[in-house]
Each structure stands twice: as structure tokens, then as C-alpha cells.
Design a protein around this motif. Structure first.
Motif, PDB file in Angstrom:
ATOM      1  N   PRO A 473      -9.815   6.245  28.628  1.00 14.88           N
ATOM      2  CA  PRO A 473      -8.902   7.212  29.245  1.00 14.88           C
ATOM      3  C   PRO A 473      -9.482   8.632  29.233  1.00 14.88           C
ATOM      4  O   PRO A 473     -10.034   9.062  28.222  1.00 14.88           O
ATOM      5  CB  PRO A 473      -7.662   7.123  28.346  1.00 14.88           C
ATOM      6  CG  PRO A 473      -7.725   5.775  27.741  1.00 14.88           C
ATOM      7  CD  PRO A 473      -9.167   5.479  27.542  1.00 14.88           C
ATOM      8  N   ARG A 474      -9.381   9.302  30.360  1.00 15.12           N
ATOM      9  CA  ARG A 474      -9.903  10.669  30.483  1.00 15.12           C
ATOM     10  C   ARG A 474      -9.013  11.453  31.423  1.00 15.12           C
ATOM     11  O   ARG A 474      -8.368  10.868  32.300  1.00 15.12           O
ATOM     12  CB  ARG A 474     -11.302  10.654  31.143  1.00 15.12           C
ATOM     13  CG  ARG A 474     -12.434  10.275  30.259  1.00 15.12           C
ATOM     14  CD  ARG A 474     -12.996  11.460  29.492  1.00 15.12           C
ATOM     15  NE  ARG A 474     -13.747  12.407  30.303  1.00 15.12           N
ATOM     16  CZ  ARG A 474     -15.002  12.234  30.682  1.00 15.12           C
ATOM     17  NH1 ARG A 474     -15.636  11.126  30.396  1.00 15.12           N
ATOM     18  NH2 ARG A 474     -15.612  13.175  31.362  1.00 15.12           N
ATOM     19  N   ASP A 475      -8.989  12.771  31.245  1.00 21.20           N
ATOM     20  CA  ASP A 475      -8.278  13.585  32.216  1.00 21.20           C
ATOM     21  C   ASP A 475      -9.165  13.710  33.450  1.00 21.20           C
ATOM     22  O   ASP A 475     -10.278  14.215  33.371  1.00 21.20           O
ATOM     23  CB  ASP A 475      -7.981  14.970  31.648  1.00 21.20           C
ATOM     24  CG  ASP A 475      -7.139  15.762  32.629  1.00 21.20           C
ATOM     25  OD1 ASP A 475      -5.966  15.984  32.345  1.00 21.20           O
ATOM     26  OD2 ASP A 475      -7.668  16.139  33.703  1.00 21.20           O
ATOM     27  N   MET A 476      -8.664  13.233  34.590  1.00 16.65           N
ATOM     28  CA  MET A 476      -9.484  13.129  35.783  1.00 16.65           C
ATOM     29  C   MET A 476      -9.782  14.484  36.422  1.00 16.65           C
ATOM     30  O   MET A 476     -10.810  14.658  37.062  1.00 16.65           O
ATOM     31  CB  MET A 476      -8.792  12.222  36.808  1.00 16.65           C
ATOM     32  CG  MET A 476      -8.775  10.790  36.383  1.00 16.65           C
ATOM     33  SD  MET A 476     -10.450  10.136  36.374  1.00 16.65           S
ATOM     34  CE  MET A 476     -10.529   9.492  34.759  1.00 16.65           C
ATOM     35  N   ILE A 477      -8.862  15.432  36.259  1.00 20.57           N
ATOM     36  CA  ILE A 477      -9.103  16.769  36.827  1.00 20.57           C
ATOM     37  C   ILE A 477     -10.244  17.424  36.047  1.00 20.57           C
ATOM     38  O   ILE A 477     -11.195  17.961  36.627  1.00 20.57           O
ATOM     39  CB  ILE A 477      -7.825  17.635  36.758  1.00 20.57           C
ATOM     40  CG1 ILE A 477      -6.676  16.973  37.530  1.00 20.57           C
ATOM     41  CG2 ILE A 477      -8.099  19.059  37.243  1.00 20.57           C
ATOM     42  CD1 ILE A 477      -6.733  17.073  39.039  1.00 20.57           C
ATOM     43  N   ALA A 478     -10.172  17.308  34.702  1.00 24.47           N
ATOM     44  CA  ALA A 478     -11.231  17.884  33.873  1.00 24.47           C
ATOM     45  C   ALA A 478     -12.556  17.184  34.133  1.00 24.47           C
ATOM     46  O   ALA A 478     -13.612  17.821  34.145  1.00 24.47           O
ATOM     47  CB  ALA A 478     -10.849  17.780  32.401  1.00 24.47           C
ATOM     48  N   ALA A 479     -12.495  15.875  34.356  1.00 25.67           N
ATOM     49  CA  ALA A 479     -13.734  15.122  34.594  1.00 25.67           C
ATOM     50  C   ALA A 479     -14.262  15.326  36.019  1.00 25.67           C
ATOM     51  O   ALA A 479     -15.356  14.889  36.348  1.00 25.67           O
ATOM     52  CB  ALA A 479     -13.492  13.642  34.327  1.00 25.67           C
ATOM     53  N   GLY A 480     -13.465  15.987  36.869  1.00 22.98           N
ATOM     54  CA  GLY A 480     -13.912  16.231  38.244  1.00 22.98           C
ATOM     55  C   GLY A 480     -13.905  14.987  39.118  1.00 22.98           C
ATOM     56  O   GLY A 480     -14.646  14.902  40.098  1.00 22.98           O
TER      57      GLY A 480
END
Ligand code: ADP
Ligand code: MG
Length: 538
Positions: A473-480
Motif C-alpha cells: 500500500p502506498r499513497d498514489m499522489i505522493a508516489a506520482g
């Protein structure tokens, strides 16, 4: 397997029409996302492509099952309209059909399922708006991130990032007017040798321009070279209506040859007087004229392709003349520099700094023709996705964050539904979760654990969390990891449309070729009473 109609094994539901679509979804599911595996598609005549682009795979598969064809058509429509999201659409189709099958074995009628799916899809599309975000401007960095997301997994990360950046810089150079951007791919060389040039590149492969002429020093060093253009053959004009000329004696022959030489010298002189450095001719240039021009410091380029000829005229401000005799200084255009370079095995001429029209050329390189072609497709996809995002201006976090959020919204809504549609809504929500589940599976993490954690994070207010490139799981906005909203919206709409169509079909009736011929001889009414269901042929 896909090509055959599976025999009904007698089990009640679901009927075999659903399985063909399910098999297609299974076949391409493993290609979804940044960790999707490649497929090698082998055509009947032995042609091979290796790609993990869902749309290319489906396009190349020889799908003969009629229901498989419906899915294929939906995927093709998605690809031509949006240029991305085909695998997503097909995975959704597979998941929605799987849920439909479960609902049918629970005793729900197809009409209830269709009705429920349509309502759930409307609700999902309504909810979708709250997750959409807007671009600030055309120079927003997120444009590059969107282009990168569209092509991740297609090659190694460093290369795809570089292609996305190259494409964006090329698009920015032409103010996003793709008609001013040219893509050229050349086999040979390394991917990293690909460059974006401001200007026009002309292949000299088809031209017989001699190499001595190309290495002529005046061309490389000339400051602001002038460009002349002739839209007709350059040489001795064939006399009209005269089949042959009879020469009586040697004096006459000498006179005739002298006349020809004079004429050629005149042509050369006219070009030289126009101060041209490069002469583009749309047709052939007489060999002696060509040599003489090169000796006088003019680079002659013959048989320029029509489209390139027009582009050069527009970009350099040169006015093409119909005859060399009409050529004057006023007709020539100019550029900042003209350079000759060999790209792979192709001789090219690069004209940089065009004053009349800002143009860009992406020179793409790949070791083999296959690689060069795939690189071209990747760049074309970056261009398509940029076009899509600029059209609509809204994007979404990727990595399954949005389908997860929508699945949670649908689950919340379903609680308030008093009738059996409630379980159809639940099925619809579960089907949406196929996207994050598949992304996790393809990345090698446990789909259930990953999904559970993502849902917890959403519950805690982080609705942009999805499956990261490593499967966690990752924040998609932060990960671009960002996608145009249109891609998911349209994939969902198309998936629901084709699924409701398939759920409605309860059997496939095939007419053999012989019967169809008989059918054709009779009128429609007769054929219908002849025992053929009228649904056939739709
Ligand atoms: P499609 O044919 O549907 O475009 P893709 O193989 O391109 O299929 O996969 C698209 C999915 O992969 C989308 O859900 C997208 O958000 C996700 N995705 C793309 N890049 C990444 C990334 N770097 N990390 C996580 N998910 C990604
Ligand atoms: Mg994609």
C-alpha cells in the motif's frame, strides 16, 4: 481454448457464453499494472510480438468465440477512444461476469442482475467525481507523471521515465500541437540515444544525393543556411511531342551537347544566384546538375517526400517554385542550422531552428526493428494520454486506489437498498476490487492482506492509497501514479455495457455456412419461420 465454444456440461448456470469472456480476462489479467508480465503472441504465419500492452495482445489474439469478440470489440473501442485502460476494462468484465455467475447460482434472474449493475455503475460514476483532481496548467509536472504511469511496465523503469520526459519536452516545444511533432524510429543504437530535436529531420535514404556533397564543408559551417525548394524535376526538359531528334553529323551533335551543357549550367547558375545552401526538389535532379551544385556549395536533395516537402516549406518560410528559372532570393527560406547525421544506417538531414513554425522531431532508437517499433508505440501512448488529460483536465490516483474507494462507497450504499438489488450492488463492489487485487497478485503480494490494509487506510481518511509498484500500500499522489479520469471512467462504462450485453445472452445459435446460403435466398420472414431465431445475426 478461446476459439472454441465450450460444451455445456449440463450444469445449470452460468451458461457457456460467460466462460469465453472469463477466459479472455484470465489470459490478460497477468499483464495488468507495472509488474504485469509480457505475453508472447504468435500469429498464424509465425509472426511474433512480445508486449504487455493489453490492447495489442487482444488485437493479435485470434478470437473466434462470439462472446470473446464482444469483449474484444469493447477493448478495441476503449483503446481507440482513450488509448489506455484496455486491460482494466477486460479485468473488470471478467470480475463482473464472475460475480454475475455467483448471483445467478444464488437464484437471481439475469434482468435483476443487469438492472442492479446499471444502477451500481451510475452510483459509482457519481461517486467518482469526488476523487477527481484538476491540473493547474499545461506545464504542470503531473503531466509527466501521468505519461509515466501510462507506460510503466512496458520497458525498464529508467527507459519509460526517459521516454515520458522526452515526449513531454517535445510536446511542450510545439505547444502541444501534435501536428508539429514528428516521430521517427530507427533500428540500431541504444534506447538512451533517443533525442528530441527542435526542427525537421529528413531521411536521405531514398534520395540519391551523393555523400561527397553531404560532407561538403560549406553546409556544416554555413550561418543561417538558405533553403530553396523546387516542386518539379530539375534537368533538361523533354521536348514535347517530339519522339526523337535526328542529328545529321558530328557538328550537329556537338552543338546539341553544347546546348544541353549550357542549359544545365544555366540551371546551376540560377540556383547559385538564389543564395541557396540546400535545394530540396520534390522530383529527380539531373546527375550533372547535382554534381555541379555540390561543387558550388549547394546541397541538392532530390525526391523529397511530399509530406516532408510541405513541412519544410512551411517551417522555413521557403516558397516552392515550379521551375528553377523562377527561383530568386525572395523564394528561399532559412533555418538556424543544417546538419547531416547518420542515424543507425540512415543518412538524415536535420534542420534546426525553423523561423516560421516551431517544430520538434523525436528521434527514437532501439537495437532491433522490434525494439524500435515498441519504443515508438510507447511514445505514441505517452502522446495519446497527454492528449486525453489535456482534453478533460482531471486526473485520478492510480494503482487501484479509486476502484477500492468506489467499492467501499458502493458497499455503503448497498446497506440502504431494501430489495435483492442489494446483493447485486455487493457483487459490483467486489468486482471493482479485482483491480487492486490483481495489481497486488501481479506484484507478488497477498491480494487479500493488501486490500484489507488499503481499505483500513481509506477508512482512516487516506483515500488516495492504492497498490504501490512494489505491491504494498502506498499513497498514489505522493508516489506520482496518476491517470486521466477519462481512462478509468470509460473503462468502467465499457465493461458494464458489455457485461450487461453478455448476461442478457442465454445461448449462442450458430448458422452453418450452408444454412446461411439457404437463408440468403429466402426473404427474412421465410427465414424466421424456417426455424432460425431472429436474434441470430445481431
Ligand atoms: P491498462 O491496459 O488497463 O492500461 P496497464 O497494464 O497499463 O493496463 O495497468 C494499468 C494499471 O496499473 C492502472 O490501475 C494503474 O493505476 C496501475 N499502475 C500503473 N503504474 C503504476 C505504478 N507505478 N504503481 C502502481 N500502479 C500502477
Ligand atoms: Mg495502461
Amino acid at each position: 481454448m478461446l476459439g472454441e465454444t465450450t460444451e455445456d456440461d449440463g450444469s445449470a448456470e452460468p451458461n457457456t457464453t460467460h466462460t469465453a469472456a472469463g477466459e479472455l480476462a484470465d489470459a490478460i489479467r497477468t499483464t495488468l499494472g507495472p509488474n504485469g508480465l509480457d505475453k508472447m503472441v504468435v500469429g498464424e504465419n509465425g509472426t511474433v510480438i512480445v508486449t504487455n500492452d493489453g490492447s495489442s495482445i487482444i488485437e493479435w489474439m485470434d478470437i473466434t468465440h462470439p462472446v470473446g469478440r464482444l469483449v474484444e470489440q469493447a477493448a478495441a473501442a476503449q483503446d481507440s477512444a482513450v488509448g489506455d485502460g484496455t486491460t482494466t476494462a477486460v479485468v473488470l468484465v471478467g470480475a463482473l461476469l464472475e460475480e454475475a455467475a455467483a448471483l445467478r447460482s444464488d437464484g437471481l434472474h439475469p434482468t435483476t442482475i443487469i438492472d442492479g449493475y446499471v444502477r451500481a455503475a451510475e452510483a459509482a460514476l457519481d461517486q467518482l467525481e469526488q476523487y477527481e483532481r484538476g491540473l493547474h496548467s499545461r506545464n504542470d509536472d503531473r503531466l509527466t507523471q501521468i505519461a509515466k504511469t501510462a507506460v510503466t511496465g512496458r520497458w525498464d523503469d529508467a527507459s519509460t521515465d526517459r521516454f515520458a520526459e522526452l515526449t513531454l519536452s517535445a510536446l511542450q516545444a510545439v505547444e502541444f500541437d501534435t501536428s508539429r511533432l514528428t516521430l521517427k524510429s530507427y533500428p540500431g543504437g541504444e534506447l538512451r540515444d533517443s533525442v528530441c530535436l527542435d526542427g525537421v529531420v529528413v531521411d536521405l535514404e531514398t534520395s540519391s544525393t551523393s555523400l561527397e556533397a553531404l560532407s561538403h564543408p560549406s553546409i556544416q559551417t554555413h550561418d543561417k543556411p538558405a533553403i530553396a525548394m523546387v516542386d518539379a524535376e530539375i534537368g533538361i526538359e523533354e521536348p514535347n511531342h517530339v519522339e526523337s531528334v535526328e542529328l545529321q553529323d558530328a557538328t550537329q551533335r556537338n552543338a546539341f551537347q553544347a546546348h544541353e551543357q549550357d542549359r544545365k549550367a544555366e540551371l546551376v547558375e540560377q540556383v547559385v544566384q538564389s543564395d541557396a545552401t540546400v535545394l530540396f526538389c520534390q522530383k529527380a535532379i539531373d546527375e550533372a546538375v547535382r554534381t555541379a551544385l555540390a561543387q558550388r556549395g549547394v546541397l541538392p536533395v532530390e525526391r523529397t517526400r511530399r509530406d516532408e516537402f510541405d513541412v519544410i516549406a512551411r517551417a522555413t518560410g521557403s516558397t516552392p517554385v515550379m521551375a528553377v528559372d523562377d527561383l530568386t532570393v525572395d523564394d528561399t527560406g532559412t533555418v538556424e542550422s543544417v546538419t547531416q547525421r547518420t542515424v543507425g544506417t540512415t543518412q538524415t538531414l536535420t534542420m534546426q531552428g525553423c523561423p516560421e513554425e516551431q517544430r520538434a522531431t523525436l528521434l527514437l532508437r532501439g537495437g532491433t526493428p522490434h525494439v524500435a517499433e515498441e519504443v515508438r508505440r510507447i511514445v505514441a501512448d505517452c502522446i495519446d494520454v497527454t492528449r486525453v488529460i489535456l482534453d478533460d483536465g482531471t486526473f485520478l490516483p492510480g494503482g487501484g486506489a479509486v476502484p477500492t474507494a468506489l467499492a467501499m462507497d458502493i458497499a455503503a450504499l448497498s446497506c440502504g437498498i431494501p430489495d435483492r438489488t442489494q446483493i447485486v450492488f455487493d457483487g459490483f463492489g467486489t468486482a471493482l476490487e479485482a483491480i487492486p487485487r490483481t495489481l497486488a497478485t501481479n506484484a507478488g503480494t497477498d491480494p487479500l492482506n493488501t486490500l484489507t490494509t488499503i481499505k483500513q487506510r481509506h477508512d482512516a481518511g487516506s483515500e488516495t492509497v492504492g497498490v504501490g509498484p512494489d505491491g504494498h500500500p502506498r499513497d498514489m499522489i505522493a508516489a506520482g501514479v496518476l491517470e486521466p479520469a477519462t481512462v478509468f471512467r470509460s473503462a468502467l462504462q465499457r465493461a458494464v455495457a458489455v457485461v450487461t450485453q453478455i448476461v442478457r445472452i442465454d445461448d449462442i445459435v450458430q448458422i452453418s455456412a450452408g444454412e446461411r446460403r439457404t437463408d440468403a435466398r429466402h426473404d427474412h420472414a421465410h427465414a424466421a419461420t424456417g426455424g432460425y431465431p431472429w436474434a441470430v445475426g445481431h
